[in-house]
Design a protein around this motif. Structure first.
Motif, PDB file in Angstrom:
ATOM      1  N   SER A 178      49.458   7.453 -22.341  1.00  0.00           N
ATOM      2  CA  SER A 178      49.605   7.591 -23.789  1.00  0.00           C
ATOM      3  C   SER A 178      48.636   6.687 -24.537  1.00  0.00           C
ATOM      4  O   SER A 178      48.329   5.583 -24.081  1.00  0.00           O
ATOM      5  CB  SER A 178      51.033   7.223 -24.185  1.00  0.00           C
TER       6      SER A 178
ATOM      7  N   ASP B  98      48.843  12.706 -28.707  1.00  0.00           N
ATOM      8  CA  ASP B  98      49.458  11.665 -27.904  1.00  0.00           C
ATOM      9  C   ASP B  98      48.642  11.410 -26.654  1.00  0.00           C
ATOM     10  O   ASP B  98      48.788  10.493 -25.977  1.00  0.00           O
ATOM     11  CB  ASP B  98      50.858  12.114 -27.525  1.00  0.00           C
TER      12      ASP B  98
ATOM     13  N   SER C 191      49.763  12.741 -21.055  1.00  0.00           N
ATOM     14  CA  SER C 191      50.361  12.608 -22.381  1.00  0.00           C
ATOM     15  C   SER C 191      51.602  11.728 -22.292  1.00  0.00           C
ATOM     16  O   SER C 191      52.334  11.780 -21.296  1.00  0.00           O
ATOM     17  CB  SER C 191      50.764  14.000 -22.893  1.00  0.00           C
TER      18      SER C 191
ATOM     19  N   LYS D  25      41.917  10.940 -25.476  1.00  0.00           N
ATOM     20  CA  LYS D  25      42.624  11.030 -24.194  1.00  0.00           C
ATOM     21  C   LYS D  25      41.701  11.507 -23.078  1.00  0.00           C
ATOM     22  O   LYS D  25      41.702  10.949 -21.977  1.00  0.00           O
ATOM     23  CB  LYS D  25      43.832  11.945 -24.330  1.00  0.00           C
TER      24      LYS D  25
END
Ligand SMILES: [Zn+2]
Ligand SMILES: [Zn+2]
Length: 333
Positions: free
Chosen positions: A278, A333, A257, A177
């Motif tokens: 995501s 996530d 997220s 992420k």
């Protein structure tokens, strides 16, 4: 005739492929492990031998030390026992793969985690038609519809430019992420230095070594407070509200997220600017993927199984819950 997929045995600690005598993403140490991707809930240390993509192996080496590793490039096929095994991009994080298993005319695809949206840090998901598609369901509810990533990144930049006396602190999981947020910012034309929390350094360096350019990155540790005004700073979600963030100049607290779609989760972390970005498929991506892959059966590993089970039933696809344990949903996530 044997039941479809009778050679694949799901256990709470992972998926056992009998004729290969190997496990997919086992949560306990095993003699032979096939690993879909580097997130800690799928890739653990301590296996006898590991088969994974070079990207995943590099991540595992960085986290657990040298593995007894067998790199398998995307698209390459190898034989393990009586099973043909290949790794195909899953579009989740760098190195992430779906594992394709062929045995006596049956094909099973274990997706690991995946998404269908473009991601500048990894290869896009490839549709592989199969008999059994084993899927995650992290965001397996119709309320989960992730907005366009570019527009979320634009909201971040807009906020940065309209509060010139502050900085924007973005909480993002350290593997995948964080690098994606940085790369998406670069794609939207933000070429200023981006500052990072020390916990991000190793994986950002690794991404760059593996060919994902992230632009100019600087550690917060060496920076004076004035230097951080008007900057974007990336940190792990756990650092958003801890002592570390107090040295920053009046940060706008943001978090990237899929869970930021849920207002209560944003409130829990005192997030002022929730960004719904995501690395997992949302509801539409999950159902579209099942249509695209067109399997005879869908097996669901982790997440919100009920709604997806129901959707499969309505669309005349046989579905089954596997109830695997140990797959976290919070962090990655
Ligand atoms: Zn993952
Ligand atoms: Zn997962």
């Amino acid at each position: 005739m044997a039941r479809l997929g009778s050679w694949i045995e799901p256990f709470p600690e992972g998926i056992y492929v009998k004729p290969a005598d190997a496990w997919v993403d086992p949560s306990q140490p095993r003699e032979r492990a096939l690993i879909t991707h580097g997130h800690a809930d799928h890739a653990r240390g301590g296996h006898g031998a590991v088969w994974a993509t070079p990207g995943t192996l590099a991540i595992m080496d960085a986290r657990y030390g040298q593995q007894n590793a067998n790199p398998v490039a995307y698209g390459e096929t190898m034989r393990l026992g009586e099973v043909e095994v290949s790794f195909v991009p899953a579009g989740h994080v760098l190195g992430s793969a779906q594992i394709v298993l062929d045995y006596r005319g049956e094909r099973v695809v274990v997706s690991g985690d995946y998404k269908r949206r473009p991601d500048p840090t990894c290869a896009p998901f490839v549709v592989v038609p199969c008999d059994i598609f084993i899927t995650e369901a992290t965001f397996g509810l119709p309320v989960f519809r992730h907005p366009d990533t570019g527009s979320e990144v634009d909201r971040l930049l807009h906020r940065l430019h309209h509060e010139p006396g502050r900085c924007v602190l973005v909480g993002a999981y350290a593997l995948g992420k964080a690098q994606r947020v940085i790369a998406e910012l670069r794609c939207r034309g933000h070429h200023e230095p981006i500052y990072y929390h020390g916990a991000m350094e190793r994986l950002c360096n690794l991404y760059e070594q593996l060919g994902v350019p992230l632009g100019e990155l600087l550690p917060v540790a060496g920076a004076k407070k004035e230097e951080l005004v008007g900057r974007i700073i990336i940190c792990p979600p756990s650092a958003l509200n801890d002592r570390w963030s107090r040295r920053l100049p009046d940060p706008v607290t943001a978090m990237a997220s899929g869970w930021m779609r849920v207002r209560q989760r944003a409130r829990q972390r005192q997030v002022e600017l929730p960004l719904v970005i995501s690395d997992h498929a949302d509801w539409d991506e999950l159902t579209q993927t099942i249509r695209d892959v067109a399997p005879k059966e869908v097996w669901i590993t982790h997440g919100r199984e009920d709604a997806l089970m129901h959707w499969c039933m309505l669309h005349q696809v046989k579905a089954r819950e596997l109830n695997l344990v140990g797959y976290e949903e919070e962090e990655e996530d």
